[in-house]
Write a protein that holds these residues in place. Sequence first.
Motif: not given
Length: 275
Positions: A186-212
């Motif tokens: 997971g990577y935090l894309l936004l915000p680039r700098t934290y100023r307050s808890y009211e800022q909207t976070n945008v996160n990007l993810y990639v997950e590899f999921l296996g089963k056997a």
Amino acid sequence: MLLLGCLLPLFGQAQELYVSSEPASNMPAKSLGIRMTSRFFKMEQEGITGMRFEPELMFGISKNFMIHAQAFASNQMQSSIRPEGGSVYAKYRFLSHDDLQSHFRMAAYGRVAVIDNPFYPATVKNEEMDLEGGASGFAGGIVATQLVHKLAISATFGYNHFMNNLKDHYPAGMSANAVNYSLSAGYLLLPRTYRSYEQTNVNLYVEFLGKANTDAVGRSQYMDIAPAIQFIFNSATRLDFSYRTQIFGNMSRNVFNTFTVRFEHNIFNALKKKG
């Protein structure tokens, strides 16, 4: 400042709030979470769209222990949406090393599911089983998560045992035991700098999921990939969009592609005693 201190556990670890797996970190102590997960998928055997809805309550008992209570409803085994059962998930964090803008954590988890669905008839070729509406049973495993600044990497390894459902016996030709594993980033894309808890976070993810499947009667396996985007509002409410699809495998499955929408809201200090 007190409010900001309560919200920082979610705000500062946003990039490890994975969509398809759980991190080793827990939700804040004494908090309550309300979650609705909606999944949409094409059922290959029937050629129609399946829908599964998973309402969930999450309890942060302490900083190291949390519990989820989850219900399932879908049209996967019938033409209309109906309740299918539920599960209880618990996670205990037993290792934590915290540094400035980084941490490493490990946790153990367990799940117990009780499902009242029938199993697929013998005429339907399907070797995949799960505890999210498919079969009753239990699971347990280990998860480790490393956070470094804006990037979080997490790995999971677990064991699943499937049992009779309330309405049907487990098929004799199906593997009753399986291992699952995942690697999530997971990577935090936004915000680039934290100023307050009211800022909207945008996160990007990639997950590899296996089963056997591990039983001799049906050894088979697969690996899926699930990219996702996530929005966090006011450090308490999150909205996820994820698409999961198979990249390789030899397991016969009725579902290969799933689109997930998840809404979650957290109430901090909801379980704190008054007075």
